[in-house]
Design a protein around this motif. Sequence first.
Motif, PDB file in Angstrom:
ATOM      1  N   GLY A 163     141.740   6.517  38.906  1.00 17.70           N
ATOM      2  CA  GLY A 163     140.681   6.470  40.253  1.00 17.70           C
ATOM      3  C   GLY A 163     140.268   7.944  40.570  1.00 17.70           C
ATOM      4  N   ALA A 164     140.832   8.170  41.620  1.00 13.21           N
ATOM      5  CA  ALA A 164     140.177   9.611  42.316  1.00 13.21           C
ATOM      6  C   ALA A 164     140.599  10.795  41.434  1.00 13.21           C
ATOM      7  N   GLY A 165     141.797  10.512  40.511  1.00 11.83           N
ATOM      8  CA  GLY A 165     142.377  11.805  40.057  1.00 11.83           C
ATOM      9  C   GLY A 165     141.845  12.301  38.720  1.00 11.83           C
TER      10      GLY A 165
ATOM     11  N   LEU B 130     127.929  11.399  33.404  1.00 16.19           N
ATOM     12  CA  LEU B 130     128.327  12.020  34.743  1.00 16.19           C
ATOM     13  C   LEU B 130     127.276  13.045  34.879  1.00 16.19           C
ATOM     14  N   PRO B 131     127.139  13.447  36.553  1.00 19.39           N
ATOM     15  CA  PRO B 131     126.151  14.240  36.890  1.00 19.39           C
ATOM     16  C   PRO B 131     126.418  15.675  36.548  1.00 19.39           C
ATOM     17  N   ASP B 132     125.816  16.754  36.862  1.00 19.24           N
ATOM     18  CA  ASP B 132     126.281  18.181  36.919  1.00 19.24           C
ATOM     19  C   ASP B 132     126.957  18.529  38.228  1.00 19.24           C
ATOM     20  N   THR B 133     126.499  17.732  39.126  1.00 15.75           N
ATOM     21  CA  THR B 133     126.774  18.097  40.825  1.00 15.75           C
ATOM     22  C   THR B 133     126.996  16.700  41.304  1.00 15.75           C
ATOM     23  N   VAL B 134     127.971  16.808  42.449  1.00 13.74           N
ATOM     24  CA  VAL B 134     128.170  15.485  43.259  1.00 13.74           C
ATOM     25  C   VAL B 134     128.097  16.034  44.616  1.00 13.74           C
ATOM     26  N   PRO B 135     128.030  15.019  45.502  1.00 17.95           N
ATOM     27  CA  PRO B 135     127.939  15.316  46.680  1.00 17.95           C
ATOM     28  C   PRO B 135     128.989  15.865  47.676  1.00 17.95           C
ATOM     29  N   PHE B 136     129.036  16.678  48.465  1.00 14.77           N
ATOM     30  CA  PHE B 136     130.265  17.501  48.874  1.00 14.77           C
ATOM     31  C   PHE B 136     130.930  16.428  49.430  1.00 14.77           C
ATOM     32  N   ALA B 137     130.530  15.359  50.321  1.00 16.19           N
ATOM     33  CA  ALA B 137     131.201  14.332  50.832  1.00 16.19           C
ATOM     34  C   ALA B 137     131.988  13.688  49.776  1.00 16.19           C
TER      35      ALA B 137
ATOM     36  N   TYR C 146     153.983   2.240  47.930  1.00 13.88           N
ATOM     37  CA  TYR C 146     152.898   1.624  47.032  1.00 13.88           C
ATOM     38  C   TYR C 146     151.425   1.346  47.662  1.00 13.88           C
ATOM     39  N   ASP C 147     151.415   1.132  49.055  1.00 10.89           N
ATOM     40  CA  ASP C 147     150.214   0.780  49.582  1.00 10.89           C
ATOM     41  C   ASP C 147     149.422   1.819  49.567  1.00 10.89           C
ATOM     42  N   LEU C 148     149.535   3.009  49.167  1.00 13.30           N
ATOM     43  CA  LEU C 148     148.805   4.101  49.139  1.00 13.30           C
ATOM     44  C   LEU C 148     147.821   4.315  47.900  1.00 13.30           C
ATOM     45  N   ILE C 149     148.490   3.531  46.858  1.00 15.62           N
ATOM     46  CA  ILE C 149     147.931   3.345  45.456  1.00 15.62           C
ATOM     47  C   ILE C 149     146.196   2.697  45.660  1.00 15.62           C
ATOM     48  N   ARG C 150     146.273   1.972  46.736  1.00 15.18           N
ATOM     49  CA  ARG C 150     144.932   1.454  46.870  1.00 15.18           C
ATOM     50  C   ARG C 150     144.076   2.625  47.168  1.00 15.18           C
ATOM     51  N   LEU C 151     144.242   3.488  48.187  1.00 12.66           N
ATOM     52  CA  LEU C 151     143.354   4.562  48.355  1.00 12.66           C
ATOM     53  C   LEU C 151     143.206   5.556  47.017  1.00 12.66           C
ATOM     54  N   LEU C 152     144.342   5.640  46.124  1.00 15.21           N
ATOM     55  CA  LEU C 152     143.969   6.600  45.101  1.00 15.21           C
ATOM     56  C   LEU C 152     143.252   5.968  43.943  1.00 15.21           C
ATOM     57  N   THR C 153     143.087   4.872  43.943  1.00 12.49           N
ATOM     58  CA  THR C 153     142.324   3.998  42.893  1.00 12.49           C
ATOM     59  C   THR C 153     140.950   3.899  43.296  1.00 12.49           C
TER      60      THR C 153
ATOM     61  N   ARG D 127     135.037   8.069  43.841  1.00 15.64           N
ATOM     62  CA  ARG D 127     133.611   8.698  44.013  1.00 15.64           C
ATOM     63  C   ARG D 127     132.827   9.594  43.307  1.00 15.64           C
ATOM     64  N   LEU D 128     133.685   9.996  42.326  1.00 16.28           N
ATOM     65  CA  LEU D 128     133.125  11.258  41.293  1.00 16.28           C
ATOM     66  C   LEU D 128     132.640  10.828  40.206  1.00 16.28           C
ATOM     67  N   HIS D 129     133.427   9.672  39.350  1.00 18.38           N
ATOM     68  CA  HIS D 129     132.892   9.356  38.002  1.00 18.38           C
ATOM     69  C   HIS D 129     132.759   7.861  37.683  1.00 18.38           C
ATOM     70  N   GLU D 130     133.612   6.817  38.388  1.00 20.97           N
ATOM     71  CA  GLU D 130     133.343   5.349  38.286  1.00 20.97           C
ATOM     72  C   GLU D 130     131.776   5.162  38.559  1.00 20.97           C
ATOM     73  N   PRO D 131     131.331   5.258  39.811  1.00 22.01           N
ATOM     74  CA  PRO D 131     129.872   4.811  40.191  1.00 22.01           C
ATOM     75  C   PRO D 131     128.980   5.289  39.003  1.00 22.01           C
TER      76      PRO D 131
END
Length: 320
Positions: free
Chosen positions: A26-28, A199-206, A227-234, A237-241
């Motif tokens: 996900g996010a990593g 993937l784009p060369d730049t991504v939004p700061f947010a 384990y509940d925090l895995i939902r956040l990890l996965t 906003r940087l590559h999957e969209p």
Amino acid sequence: MVTHWLAELDGRRVTVEAPASSANLGAGYDCLGLALGLVNRVEVEVRGWSRGKIELSVEGEGVGELGEDHDNRFIQGVEAALREVRGEIPEGVGWRVEMVNQIPLARGLGSSAAATVGGLLAGNSLLGDPLDTRALLRLATEIEGHPDNAAAALLGGFVVSTAGEDGVEAIRFDVPRDLRAVLFVPDLRLSTDEMRRALPDTVPFADAVANLGRVAVGVAGLATRRYDLIRLLTVDRLHEPYRAAAYPQLPRLVEAARAAGAIGACLSGSGSTILAFVDSVASVARIEAGFLAAAADTDLSGVVTVVNPRNAGARVIRSA
């Protein structure tokens, strides 16, 4: 002399196994990896005077597809280890290689990294294990281009890694036994290069800030059995969209797993496999049904398999 040490190795055989892995989670992006309980097992024999011939046999994944040449990632790993220690590869050396592969190709499950790491371990074993883990990880990263899958395949477990001017740093810890991965493995193949080009060369700061927070909290959650925090990890906003443009079924499959009760779901590596985390057997059937329904609705064929994360990394099975 080169010919002297080659003569010593001629006829030697080493068998290794290396696990599949899922990167990013996900996010990593490019910094997180998890070893999975699918393995490739490979035996290599040194053929000292075979005029460079490579004899390759494959069972399982990759039959008729893997190169019978020095570009094969397993052979690259073997020869990189020998070159690192001995300085060069003798002209004319060849290899007999027998593979039994469980890891699908081009599905985001680290088949390339497993081959590279397995080859490095085999080459190192042939020479008496002069290379330590840090050196092996550096060599694997040089071949693979990034450490996430390579570190997970080499070290096992859950691994945080980064490569910089000062080398490769990796920290691993065991994954709790009751955490499982439900994988939807499509028949669709996606190349890593193709998915990186999406993937784009730049991504939004947010978006960058959001991912940083999710990675920090997610890693801490896995380390402390939250384990509940895995939902956040996965949630990424940087590559999957952006990769959804090349893989339009991606959002539907991820959402189907989450709706069916997964504690987190994401694209595995650059795809096409979708990984859903569960911590109860009761959730598995619902997620499998959700995956298959979403796949049918989007005209995507594939299979569902359940694997345990693997806390053991690649290893030498025997050497003779």
